[in-house]
Design an enzyme around this catalytic site. Structure first.
Site, PDB file in Angstrom:
ATOM      1  N   SER A   1       0.794  -1.240   0.000  1.00 13.67           N
ATOM      2  CA  SER A   1       0.000   0.000   0.000  1.00 13.67           C
ATOM      3  C   SER A   1       0.824   1.286   0.000  1.00 13.67           C
ATOM      4  O   SER A   1       0.268   2.368  -0.232  1.00 13.67           O
ATOM      5  CB  SER A   1      -0.954   0.014   1.184  1.00 13.67           C
TER       6      SER A   1
ATOM      7  N   LYS B   1       0.453   3.302  -3.027  1.00 15.62           N
ATOM      8  CA  LYS B   1      -0.731   4.152  -3.264  1.00 15.62           C
ATOM      9  C   LYS B   1      -0.368   5.644  -3.270  1.00 15.62           C
ATOM     10  O   LYS B   1      -0.986   6.443  -3.966  1.00 15.62           O
ATOM     11  CB  LYS B   1      -1.801   3.865  -2.193  1.00 15.62           C
TER      12      LYS B   1
ATOM     13  N   TYR C   1      -2.195  -3.087 -10.970  1.00 15.51           N
ATOM     14  CA  TYR C   1      -2.248  -2.832  -9.524  1.00 15.51           C
ATOM     15  C   TYR C   1      -1.393  -3.837  -8.747  1.00 15.51           C
ATOM     16  O   TYR C   1      -0.657  -3.462  -7.823  1.00 15.51           O
ATOM     17  CB  TYR C   1      -3.707  -2.882  -9.051  1.00 15.51           C
TER      18      TYR C   1
ATOM     19  N   TYR D   1      -4.544   3.773   7.583  1.00 18.14           N
ATOM     20  CA  TYR D   1      -5.924   3.278   7.494  1.00 18.14           C
ATOM     21  C   TYR D   1      -6.739   3.696   8.703  1.00 18.14           C
ATOM     22  O   TYR D   1      -6.641   4.839   9.118  1.00 18.14           O
ATOM     23  CB  TYR D   1      -5.934   1.740   7.313  1.00 18.14           C
TER      24      TYR D   1
ATOM     25  N   VAL E   1       1.132  -3.800   3.800  1.00 23.62           N
ATOM     26  CA  VAL E   1       1.011  -5.090   4.496  1.00 23.62           C
ATOM     27  C   VAL E   1       2.272  -5.959   4.464  1.00 23.62           C
ATOM     28  O   VAL E   1       2.330  -6.971   5.152  1.00 23.62           O
ATOM     29  CB  VAL E   1      -0.168  -5.963   3.996  1.00 23.62           C
TER      30      VAL E   1
HETATM   31  O1  DON Z   1      -4.536  -4.542  -2.210  1.00 20.22           O
HETATM   32  C1  DON Z   1      -3.956  -5.221  -1.376  1.00 20.22           C
HETATM   33  O2  DON Z   1      -4.585  -5.968  -0.666  1.00 20.22           O
HETATM   34  C2  DON Z   1      -2.442  -5.136  -1.172  1.00 20.22           C
HETATM   35  N1  DON Z   1      -1.716  -5.343  -2.344  1.00 20.22           N
HETATM   36  C3  DON Z   1      -2.052  -3.866  -0.511  1.00 20.22           C
HETATM   37  C4  DON Z   1      -2.744  -3.691   0.799  1.00 20.22           C
HETATM   38  C5  DON Z   1      -1.954  -3.048   1.843  1.00 20.22           C
HETATM   39  O3  DON Z   1      -0.740  -2.964   1.846  1.00 20.22           O
HETATM   40  C6  DON Z   1      -2.757  -2.580   2.974  1.00 20.22           C
HETATM   41  N2  DON Z   1      -1.900  -2.284   4.083  1.00 20.22           N
HETATM   42  N3  DON Z   1      -1.785  -2.022   5.095  1.00 20.22           N
END
Ligand code: DON
Length: 309
Positions: A65, A68, A193, A245, A263
């Site tokens: 993330s 993003k 993505y 978040y 994550v």
């Molecule tokens: O879209 C997803 O689920 C992951 N590739 C990225 C999510 C993410 O890193 C959320 N983090 N805290």
């Protein structure tokens, strides 16, 4: 007082490392399960080009993330503020990062902000290029510029692992396609993505990106402007309001710096006009943020008066 030495950082890392035991590594993307839960590392990159660090800072991690923020910066540069915010909102959400609920209950059916998955997918949709390859190539070139590292690439293993298991993200895309937020083919967008999330770098690269944001879009050593100032400002504002978040409010109070987590256990921080931070600690708390990484940032913030509020 500035953060002075790697020895001082080492002490804080040792204290924060204990918290890794209370977290667990992400397992919903199968390839991320292999990460070492006990690891914690940090790099801090200063405007004069000096770096202090602790832990195994050469360990590569995927952005997840954190990407993003970078796609938002590129989409804003590509399309401008007005176009971007036609498809995604400005407001934080108290929901988990992959929640679909607000897409349905919001009156205007668009994602609340670019830091949740729905919003990030809508932002990636806006990256310009004639093909998925060209759009991903442009993102990689942009990130290579921000890091000053032409070797930045992505992990095919992690990208494929997420692509094959992203049922929830696909459903967010189909929902948004139904409501006209996106209008491209969903499989292509998922390919782009999942590749953006799998872009790999180490803590030092992360800290160098953080520094560019901290310096309002300018790489201080070369004095080259890599981002328009208003783009850096919008990205940093979202990092404060939504970067962790549904833990962003507590983080703003306890730490008080613009930061973004992923994550894989990465956190990129931008201490305005002072330095960039890159952290890696794979053990996550229940909201998906690096548990020891958050503790480490909290200790740093208190010790070196980083809280901007
Ligand atoms: O879209 C997803 O689920 C992951 N590739 C990225 C999510 C993410 O890193 C959320 N983090 N805290």
């Amino acid at each position: 007082m500035p953060c002075q030495s790697s020895e001082q950082l080492n002490e804080l890392v040792l204290k924060a490392k204990k918290f890794t035991k209370q977290g667990k590594v992400a397992d919903y993307i199968p390839a991320l399960k292999k990460a070492n839960r006990d690891e914690l590392s940090i790099a801090i990159y200063h405007p004069d080009g000096t770096c202090i660090s602790a832990g195994d800072i050469q360990q590569k991690i995927t952005l997840q993330s954190i990407s993003k923020v970078l796609t938002l910066a590129l989409a804003l540069t590509d399309c401008g503020e007005a176009e971007v915010f036609k498809r995604v909102g400005y407001e934080p959400t108290g929901d988990p990062f992959n929640s679909i609920v607000k897409l349905e209950t919001n009156k205007v059916s668009k994602p609340l902000n670019p830091m949740i998955n729905a919003g990030a997918l809508a932002v990636t949709h806006m990256i310009k290029g004639k093909s998925i390859e060209e759009r991903f190539g442009r993102l990689l070139t942009f990130i290579r510029e921000l890091t000053g590292n032409s070797g930045i690439s992505y992990s095919k293993e992690v990208a494929v692992s997420e692509f094959e298991t992203s049922h929830l993200n696909r459903s967010l895309c189909y929902f948004m396609k139904q409501h006209g937020v996106i209008n491209e083919e969903v499989e292509g967008l998922m390919d782009l993505y999942t590749k953006q999330c799998a872009i790999e770098m180490d803590c030092l690269d992360l800290a160098r990106i953080g520094l560019v944001f901290a310096m309002d879009g300018v790489e201080p050593k070369t004095e080259k402007r890599l981002l328009p100032a208003y783009v850096a400002r919008i990205c940093k504002t979202f990092m404060v309001t939504c970067g962790m978040y549904n833990a962003s409010g507590e983080f703003a109070i306890r730490v008080g710096i613009p930061a973004k987590s992923g994550v894989s256990g990465g956190i990129m921080g931008a201490v305005p006009n002072r330095f960039g931070i890159g952290i890696f600690g794979a053990a996550l708390d229940e909201k998906g943020n690096s548990i020891a990484g958050l503790k480490l940032l909290e200790m740093l913030s208190v010790e070196y008066s980083l809280n901007m509020f």
